[in-house]
Scaffold this motif. Structure first.
Motif, PDB file in Angstrom:
ATOM      1  N   LEU A 262       0.857  -1.185   0.000  1.00 18.93           N
ATOM      2  CA  LEU A 262       0.000   0.000   0.000  1.00 18.93           C
ATOM      3  C   LEU A 262       0.892   1.234   0.000  1.00 18.93           C
ATOM      4  O   LEU A 262       1.921   1.257   0.691  1.00 18.93           O
ATOM      5  N   TYR A 263       0.529   2.229  -0.776  1.00 16.58           N
ATOM      6  CA  TYR A 263       1.323   3.455  -0.830  1.00 16.58           C
ATOM      7  C   TYR A 263       0.420   4.665  -0.652  1.00 16.58           C
ATOM      8  O   TYR A 263      -0.714   4.695  -1.111  1.00 16.58           O
ATOM      9  N   ASN A 264       0.940   5.651   0.071  1.00 16.41           N
ATOM     10  CA  ASN A 264       0.224   6.891   0.335  1.00 16.41           C
ATOM     11  C   ASN A 264       0.401   7.816  -0.866  1.00 16.41           C
ATOM     12  O   ASN A 264       1.519   8.236  -1.187  1.00 16.41           O
TER      13      ASN A 264
ATOM     14  N   TYR B 148       7.846   7.852   8.689  1.00  9.50           N
ATOM     15  CA  TYR B 148       8.534   6.590   8.417  1.00  9.50           C
ATOM     16  C   TYR B 148       8.406   6.217   6.945  1.00  9.50           C
ATOM     17  O   TYR B 148       7.498   6.665   6.236  1.00  9.50           O
ATOM     18  N   GLY B 149       9.318   5.381   6.536  1.00 11.24           N
ATOM     19  CA  GLY B 149       9.252   4.884   5.168  1.00 11.24           C
ATOM     20  C   GLY B 149       8.237   3.775   4.997  1.00 11.24           C
ATOM     21  O   GLY B 149       7.577   3.673   3.951  1.00 11.24           O
ATOM     22  N   LEU B 150       8.094   2.930   6.032  1.00  5.03           N
ATOM     23  CA  LEU B 150       7.286   1.718   5.889  1.00  5.03           C
ATOM     24  C   LEU B 150       6.678   1.316   7.219  1.00  5.03           C
ATOM     25  O   LEU B 150       7.328   1.418   8.274  1.00  5.03           O
TER      26      LEU B 150
ATOM     27  N   PHE C  32       4.768   3.884   2.850  1.00  5.61           N
ATOM     28  CA  PHE C  32       4.317   2.566   2.429  1.00  5.61           C
ATOM     29  C   PHE C  32       3.811   1.763   3.618  1.00  5.61           C
ATOM     30  O   PHE C  32       4.173   2.024   4.775  1.00  5.61           O
ATOM     31  N   ALA C  33       3.003   0.768   3.306  1.00  8.24           N
ATOM     32  CA  ALA C  33       2.630  -0.252   4.270  1.00  8.24           C
ATOM     33  C   ALA C  33       2.584  -1.589   3.544  1.00  8.24           C
ATOM     34  O   ALA C  33       2.348  -1.638   2.327  1.00  8.24           O
ATOM     35  N   ILE C  34       2.824  -2.650   4.271  1.00  7.21           N
ATOM     36  CA  ILE C  34       2.557  -3.992   3.769  1.00  7.21           C
ATOM     37  C   ILE C  34       1.533  -4.595   4.709  1.00  7.21           C
ATOM     38  O   ILE C  34       1.808  -4.802   5.899  1.00  7.21           O
ATOM     39  N   ASN C  35       0.337  -4.810   4.180  1.00  9.77           N
ATOM     40  CA  ASN C  35      -0.773  -5.252   5.018  1.00  9.77           C
ATOM     41  C   ASN C  35      -1.808  -5.929   4.128  1.00  9.77           C
ATOM     42  O   ASN C  35      -1.619  -6.043   2.920  1.00  9.77           O
TER      43      ASN C  35
END
Length: 422
Positions: free
Chosen positions: A166-168, A197-199, A271-274
C-alpha cells in the motif's frame, strides 16, 4: 434444503443486500460477548414449526467491518425460516478449542483455511460434502482445494486474502516495481524524529514476512518436501536477512502489528505492507492510498502466504437436526451471494472466490492490487504440524528485528519446533 430453496435465497439476497448494508447500525466489537443479530425469524413466510432452526456463527472482525456483517445476518434472518445468531470472538483459536469439545461452540465459524488439518484431526470440524446443495465447481480452483482436507469438504470459501504493498498517494505517485525503487522513496520520507517513516509492516508476524522469507527459495514448512521444516535453511535465512537489511531501517521501532499499522493509517508512512482487512481502517481515517503487488527484490521473487477464508462446518453440524440445517442454509446463501461479496470487496479489498465474480472483470480497483499479490503467493499449509511453526518463528523474527543474529535465531526456532513436534 432443496436446490429451489437455495436459488430463492440467493435471488432474494441479490435483490436486497445493498439496502440492508446501507441501513445497518454499527455494532462495536465486544470481544467474546455475543453480538446478536436478528433474534427469532420475523420474515414473511417464516415459520415457527419444527423445521425452523437456530444456529450460532462466530467470526473475528474489526469494529469497522462489524456493521456489514450484522446487516448480512439480519437480512438472512428476515428472509429465512431459520435464525443465525452472530458473535464476534476476540481469540478464535482459544475459544473454539475450548468450547467445541465441551459442546458449547457454534455450528459454524469463519477463519482461514489453515486450521483444516488440525481441527479435522481433533474432531472440531466435520465433512459435509454429502449434505450440500451446491458444487465446489462454483468456486476458483484454489478455493475449492482449500475447502477440502483429507477427502472431506470441511467448509465453504468466500474470499481470498494476502498482503500487498500500500502506498500513500500524498507521498508516492506510483507503486515501485522493485525493492530498490521502494528504498529510494523510503529514504526520502523517513524521518523518525518527526514521526515520519518509510514503511509500516508487522515484522514479527511470520505471515506478513512470508513474502520475503520465501523470496529466495526458502520456506517455513512444506509437508511435500523431503525436509518439511525449512525455517533454518540458508535460503529462508537469506530472505529474512534481506527484510532486516532493507526494511527495518525505515520502520517504527516496535515490530508488532498496532504500531506498524498505525504509522500508515495516521498518514505518517509512505508505504505499508498489510492485508485487505486493513482497508476499512484506512477508509475510516481518510487515507488516500493505492494498492499494488509486492515489489521484486534483486535475484528473487516475493511469495506471500495466501489464505482462503471459510465458513467451517463445526462438530455440531455433524449432529444434524434443525440447527445444522440453519447453518448450512446460511453458509450456502452467504458464499453465493454476489452482491454481498462484491460489497465486501469494495469495502475491505478482499478477493471473491465465487467464479462468477472472480472472473467477471468487474471488481473494484483496490481488489486488483490484492488479486495480483495473491497470484504472487501460495496457500498457507493446512497440515497440523504448521501450528507448531508460527510462534517459534515469530520469536526468531523479533530477535532479527532487534539486531540479533538471524541464522542463530532461526536455528533456535527450528530446534524448538522439532521438539514441539516430538
Amino acid at each position: 434444503m432443496t436446490m429451489e430453496r437455495r436459488t430463492l435465497l440467493k435471488r432474494l439476497g441479490t435483490a436486497g443486500v445493498a439496502a440492508a448494508l446501507a441501513g445497518c447500525v454499527g455494532v462495536q466489537s465486544q470481544g467474546d460477548q455475543t453480538a446478536q443479530s436478528g433474534g427469532e425469524s420475523s420474515a414473511e413466510g417464516g415459520t415457527d414449526d419444527a423445521s425452523a432452526g437456530t444456529a450460532k456463527a462466530w467470526y473475528r472482525l474489526s469494529d469497522t467491518e462489524l456493521p456489514a456483517r450484522e446487516a448480512a445476518l439480519k437480512q438472512f434472518n428476515e428472509q429465512s425460516e431459520h435464525t443465525i445468531k452472530g458473535a464476534d470472538i476476540s481469540d478464535m483459536r482459544k475459544k473454539t478449542t475450548s468450547a467445541i469439545p465441551a459442546g458449547q461452540g457454534p455450528e459454524t465459524f469463519e477463519w482461514a483455511h489453515d486450521l483444516a488439518g488440525d481441527y479435522l484431526n481433533r474432531g472440531f470440524i466435520v465433512g459435509q460434502g454429502d449434505e450440500l446443495s451446491l458444487s465446489l465447481d462454483e468456486f476458483t480452483d484454489a478455493a475449492a482445494e482449500a475447502a477440502q482436507y483429507d477427502g472431506n469438504v470441511v467448509g465453504l470459501p468466500h474470499t481470498a486474502e494476502t498482503v500487498a504493498l500500500l502506498y500513500n498517494k500524498e507521498y508516492v505517485d506510483e507503486a515501485p516495481e522493485t525493492v530498490a525503487d521502494m528504498k529510494a522513496v523510503m529514504e526520502e520520507h523517513h524521518d523518525p524524529s518527526n514521526n515520519q517513516y518509510g514503511l509500516g509492516m508487522p515484522f514479527a508476524d511470520p505471515y506478513f514476512l512470508s513474502a520475503w522469507a520465501h523470496a529466495f527459495g526458502g520456506y517455513y514448512f512444506d509437508h511435500s518436501k523431503d525436509e518439511p521444516l525449512g525455517v533454518a535453511k540458508s535460503e529462508t535465512v537469506e530472505g529474512v536477512q534481506f527484510a532486516v537489511d532493507n526494511f527495518v531501517p525505515y520502520m517504527p521501532n516496535d515490530p508488532t502489528y498496532e504500531p506498524q499499522a498505525s504509522a500508515f493509517a495516521e498518514g505518517n508512512a509512505a508505504f505499508a505492507i498489510n492485508g485487505p482487512w486493513y482497508l476499512s481502517t484506512l477508509n475510516e481515517k481518510g487515507v488516500d492510498y493505492g494498492i499494488a503487488k509486492l515489489p521484486t527484490p534483486e535475484g528473487g521473487e516475493p511469495r506471500p502466504y495466501t489464505g482462503i477464508t471459510l465458513w467451517y462446518f463445526s462438530k455440531k453440524m455433524g449432529e444434524g437436526g434443525a440447527s445444522a440445517a440453519a447453518a448450512r442454509e446460511f453458509i450456502e446463501w452467504y458464499v453465493t451471494n454476489e452482491d454481498l461479496l462484491r460489497k465486501r470487496a469494495e469495502e475491505t479489498g478482499s478477493i471473491p472466490v465465487l467464479t462468477s465474480l472472480a472472473e467477471s472483470g468487474d471488481l473494484p480497483e483496490n481488489v486488483q492490487g490484492f488479486a495480483e499479490a495473491v497470484q504472487q503467493g501460495y496457500p498457507m499449509p493446512a497440515h497440523p504440524k504448521m501450528n507448531k511453526v508460527w510462534d517459534p518463528v515469530k520469536a526468531a523474527l523479533t530477535k532479527g528485528f532487534n539486531g540479533k543474529d538471524v541464522q542463530k535465531a532461526m536455528d533456535a526456532a527450528a530446534t524448538e519446533i522439532r521438539g514441539n513436534w516430538e
